[in-house]
Design an enzyme around this catalytic site. Structure first.
Site, PDB file in Angstrom:
ATOM      1  N   ARG A   1      -4.709  -7.197  -7.931  1.00 21.15           N
ATOM      2  CA  ARG A   1      -3.486  -6.599  -8.500  1.00 21.15           C
ATOM      3  C   ARG A   1      -3.674  -5.118  -8.865  1.00 21.15           C
ATOM      4  O   ARG A   1      -3.164  -4.634  -9.877  1.00 21.15           O
ATOM      5  CB  ARG A   1      -3.003  -7.374  -9.746  1.00 21.15           C
ATOM      6  CG  ARG A   1      -2.662  -8.809  -9.482  1.00 21.15           C
ATOM      7  CD  ARG A   1      -1.521  -9.011  -8.493  1.00 21.15           C
ATOM      8  NE  ARG A   1      -1.396 -10.411  -8.205  1.00 21.15           N
ATOM      9  CZ  ARG A   1      -2.021 -11.022  -7.175  1.00 21.15           C
ATOM     10  NH1 ARG A   1      -2.763 -10.326  -6.317  1.00 21.15           N
ATOM     11  NH2 ARG A   1      -1.877 -12.302  -6.988  1.00 21.15           N
TER      12      ARG A   1
ATOM     13  N   SER B   1       4.270 -13.801 -12.477  1.00 16.70           N
ATOM     14  CA  SER B   1       3.260 -14.063 -13.514  1.00 16.70           C
ATOM     15  C   SER B   1       3.289 -12.919 -14.506  1.00 16.70           C
ATOM     16  O   SER B   1       3.151 -11.760 -14.114  1.00 16.70           O
ATOM     17  CB  SER B   1       1.860 -14.119 -12.902  1.00 16.70           C
ATOM     18  OG  SER B   1       1.792 -15.174 -12.008  1.00 16.70           O
TER      19      SER B   1
ATOM     20  N   GLU C   1       0.487  -8.347 -16.308  1.00 18.54           N
ATOM     21  CA  GLU C   1       0.545  -8.008 -14.882  1.00 18.54           C
ATOM     22  C   GLU C   1       1.804  -7.176 -14.589  1.00 18.54           C
ATOM     23  O   GLU C   1       1.763  -6.212 -13.854  1.00 18.54           O
ATOM     24  CB  GLU C   1       0.552  -9.286 -14.020  1.00 18.54           C
ATOM     25  CG  GLU C   1       0.667  -8.955 -12.537  1.00 18.54           C
ATOM     26  CD  GLU C   1       0.538 -10.165 -11.622  1.00 18.54           C
ATOM     27  OE1 GLU C   1      -0.295 -11.046 -11.893  1.00 18.54           O
ATOM     28  OE2 GLU C   1       1.271 -10.196 -10.624  1.00 18.54           O
TER      29      GLU C   1
HETATM   30  C1  LIG Z   1       9.608 -15.508  -8.789  1.00 19.60           C
HETATM   31  C2  LIG Z   1       8.532 -14.471  -8.583  1.00 19.60           C
HETATM   32  C3  LIG Z   1       7.335 -14.820  -7.963  1.00 19.60           C
HETATM   33  C4  LIG Z   1       6.323 -13.884  -7.764  1.00 19.60           C
HETATM   34  N1  LIG Z   1       5.169 -14.253  -7.155  1.00 19.60           N
HETATM   35  C5  LIG Z   1       4.197 -13.360  -6.939  1.00 19.60           C
HETATM   36  C6  LIG Z   1       2.975 -13.728  -6.275  1.00 19.60           C
HETATM   37  O1  LIG Z   1       2.803 -14.868  -5.831  1.00 19.60           O
HETATM   38  N2  LIG Z   1       2.027 -12.797  -6.118  1.00 19.60           N
HETATM   39  C7  LIG Z   1       2.172 -11.507  -6.561  1.00 19.60           C
HETATM   40  O2  LIG Z   1       1.263 -10.687  -6.380  1.00 19.60           O
HETATM   41  N3  LIG Z   1       3.318 -11.121  -7.186  1.00 19.60           N
HETATM   42  C8  LIG Z   1       4.316 -12.004  -7.381  1.00 19.60           C
HETATM   43  N4  LIG Z   1       5.476 -11.607  -8.018  1.00 19.60           N
HETATM   44  C9  LIG Z   1       5.606 -10.230  -8.518  1.00 19.60           C
HETATM   45  C10 LIG Z   1       6.256  -9.237  -7.523  1.00 19.60           C
HETATM   46  O3  LIG Z   1       7.092  -9.911  -6.617  1.00 19.60           O
HETATM   47  C11 LIG Z   1       5.206  -8.436  -6.760  1.00 19.60           C
HETATM   48  O4  LIG Z   1       4.371  -7.700  -7.617  1.00 19.60           O
HETATM   49  C12 LIG Z   1       5.881  -7.460  -5.759  1.00 19.60           C
HETATM   50  O5  LIG Z   1       4.917  -6.960  -4.899  1.00 19.60           O
HETATM   51  C13 LIG Z   1       6.578  -6.288  -6.457  1.00 19.60           C
HETATM   52  O6  LIG Z   1       7.326  -5.568  -5.471  1.00 19.60           O
HETATM   53  P1  LIG Z   1       8.690  -4.833  -5.858  1.00 19.60           P
HETATM   54  O7  LIG Z   1       9.192  -4.143  -4.639  1.00 19.60           O
HETATM   55  O8  LIG Z   1       9.616  -5.772  -6.507  1.00 19.60           O
HETATM   56  O9  LIG Z   1       8.155  -3.748  -6.882  1.00 19.60           O
HETATM   57  P2  LIG Z   1       8.785  -3.313  -8.292  1.00 19.60           P
HETATM   58  O10 LIG Z   1       8.744  -4.477  -9.224  1.00 19.60           O
HETATM   59  O11 LIG Z   1      10.079  -2.632  -8.094  1.00 19.60           O
HETATM   60  O12 LIG Z   1       7.692  -2.251  -8.762  1.00 19.60           O
HETATM   61  C14 LIG Z   1       6.379  -2.660  -9.104  1.00 19.60           C
HETATM   62  C15 LIG Z   1       5.515  -1.410  -9.281  1.00 19.60           C
HETATM   63  O13 LIG Z   1       5.341  -0.781  -8.006  1.00 19.60           O
HETATM   64  C16 LIG Z   1       5.749   0.587  -8.035  1.00 19.60           C
HETATM   65  N5  LIG Z   1       6.359   0.872  -6.722  1.00 19.60           N
HETATM   66  C17 LIG Z   1       7.309   0.123  -6.083  1.00 19.60           C
HETATM   67  N6  LIG Z   1       7.586   0.672  -4.879  1.00 19.60           N
HETATM   68  C18 LIG Z   1       6.823   1.784  -4.760  1.00 19.60           C
HETATM   69  C19 LIG Z   1       6.664   2.787  -3.744  1.00 19.60           C
HETATM   70  N7  LIG Z   1       7.339   2.765  -2.598  1.00 19.60           N
HETATM   71  N8  LIG Z   1       5.770   3.805  -3.973  1.00 19.60           N
HETATM   72  C20 LIG Z   1       5.062   3.863  -5.118  1.00 19.60           C
HETATM   73  N9  LIG Z   1       5.170   2.939  -6.113  1.00 19.60           N
HETATM   74  C21 LIG Z   1       6.033   1.924  -5.942  1.00 19.60           C
HETATM   75  C22 LIG Z   1       6.725   0.684  -9.205  1.00 19.60           C
HETATM   76  O14 LIG Z   1       6.714   1.970  -9.769  1.00 19.60           O
HETATM   77  C23 LIG Z   1       6.168  -0.369 -10.187  1.00 19.60           C
HETATM   78  O15 LIG Z   1       5.174   0.188 -11.015  1.00 19.60           O
HETATM   79  C24 LIG Z   1       6.514 -12.538  -8.205  1.00 19.60           C
HETATM   80  C25 LIG Z   1       7.728 -12.173  -8.813  1.00 19.60           C
HETATM   81  C26 LIG Z   1       8.735 -13.121  -8.995  1.00 19.60           C
HETATM   82  C27 LIG Z   1      10.031 -12.705  -9.626  1.00 19.60           C
END
Ligand SMILES: Cc1cc2nc3c(=O)[nH]c(=O)nc-3n(C[C@H](O)[C@H](O)[C@H](O)COP(=O)(O)OP(=O)(O)OC[C@H]3O[C@@H](n4cnc5c(N)ncnc54)[C@H](O)[C@@H]3O)c2cc1C
Length: 314
Positions: free
Chosen positions: A183, A234, A304
């Site tokens: 992570r 998480s 996280e």
């Molecule tokens: C139901 C559910 C299940 C999940 N299961 C998992 C799992 O199994 N494993 C896991 O690892 N995660 C899981 N997650 C968490 C999440 O989906 C992941 O961390 C995902 O990768 C976040 O992507 P996002 O586009 O939504 O990022 P965001 O939540 O929008 O942003 C997360 C971080 O990334 C940064 N960021 C986003 N895009 C960029 C970019 N283009 N350039 C620079 N920085 C950027 C943001 O500034 C922020 O700090 C889960 C979430 C939910 C709601």
């Protein structure tokens, strides 16, 4: 931001990219929590990202980057300055002519969702994305977090990343340079914006088998995760020598509630929004859980999800 700055920004952001002012972040986060973004820009191309960042730097306007909002908690006070939602879409599959060559490179935009990319590559018989397919984020967010599931992490499929550095220069880095760990990636320490990514997958042509595997992972999530309530995945990281959700459960915290935030009764590792939780409810509950686990078991557990926004207490 001044009125003039808002007008100038409107001229920079050209269709299909969009700009909205005082927009509730509840609509842009899986938690359905958060105050308003002073300016929310959905950037659909690299040019918009470059122009907006250049303007923000010139005028000293704070920038917050988001993807699909599935790993963030936006504070109730909202976000000052510009919130830049990266929505760059691209999907280019470079199938080698030589059929013996199993390795296939796929170029994707930072705004493409993992699920869309996974199903598209499966249609071309490419393996590698199945375990990651049901993580509800964008490619950019997944790289930033080195997201992972079922024994696979983004670092296992990424080959190259194109990003904008703090001087608005477009640069490239290899997977090794991204310093992926559990992570974690280098992007958490730098003010870089991920724009485009090259994935390395493998050709096996068993399209239906790949899709069935993805469905199995999605079904497994439905059984174990509280997807019926808004959440951000998480809440806490796994420990080096312990499973955090198990410790929270052992402390009897399943179902514990502060305001509208609750430790899920289905999976103790998730804090859920039962309907009208504020960001403060979630923060108070997360702190309470951290304190109880430390008092009872002596383990420190780390958040996280990423906290975003403008705190009153800064
Ligand atoms: C139901 C559910 C299940 C999940 N299961 C998992 C799992 O199994 N494993 C896991 O690892 N995660 C899981 N997650 C968490 C999440 O989906 C992941 O961390 C995902 O990768 C976040 O992507 P996002 O586009 O939504 O990022 P965001 O939540 O929008 O942003 C997360 C971080 O990334 C940064 N960021 C986003 N895009 C960029 C970019 N283009 N350039 C620079 N920085 C950027 C943001 O500034 C922020 O700090 C889960 C979430 C939910 C709601």
């Amino acid at each position: 931001m001044t009125k003039t700055q808002k007008e100038e920004l409107k001229n920079i952001v050209k269709s299909p990219s969009t700009i909205l002012f005082n927009e509730s972040m509840k609509k842009y986060t899986s938690f359905k929590i958060g105050g308003t973004a002073e300016a929310l820009i959905k950037a659909c191309n690299i040019n918009t990202v470059e122009e907006v960042l250049k303007y923000a730097k010139e005028k000293n306007i704070p920038i917050t980057i988001i993807g699909n909002g599935s790993n963030i908690l936006v504070l109730d006070e909202g976000i000052e300055g510009i919130t830049l939602k990266i929505d760059i879409q691209k999907l280019e599959i470079n199938l080698p002519n030589n059929l013996q060559d199993k390795k296939v490179q796929v170029i994707v935009g930072a705004g493409n969702k993992l699920i869309e990319v996974s199903y598209k590559v499966a249609e071309h018989g490419l393996v590698g994305m199945e375990e990651l397919s049901s993580i509800p984020g964008t490619i950019g967010g997944a790289i930033y977090m080195n997201a992972g599931a079922y024994g696979k992490e983004m670092k296992n499929v990424v080959k190259e990343i194109i990003y904008l550095d703090e001087k608005q220069q477009i640069k490239k880095m290899t997977d090794k340079q991204a310093e992926f760990e559990y992570r974690h990636s280098i992007f958490q320490e730098k003010q870089y914006v991920i724009l485009e990514v090259t994935l390395q997958l493998e050709r096996n042509n068993k399209n239906e088998e790949i899709k069935n595997k993805m469905q199995e992972y999605a079904d497994s999530r439905k059984k174990t995760q509280p997807i019926e309530f808004p959440n951000a995945g998480s809440t806490f990281k796994r420990g080096k020598d312990f499973i955090t959700a198990k410790l929270i459960d052992e402390c009897g915290l399943k179902g514990y509630k502060i305001g509208g935030a609750q430790v899920s009764t289905k999976h103790a590792g998730f804090i859920v929004n039962t309907g009208n939780a504020t960001a403060q409810d979630v923060l108070d509950l997360a702190k309470y859980v951290q304190r109880k686990v430390y008092e009872k078991i002596g383990k420190k557990i780390e958040l996280e999800m990423k906290i975003i926004g403008t705190s009153k207490n800064k």
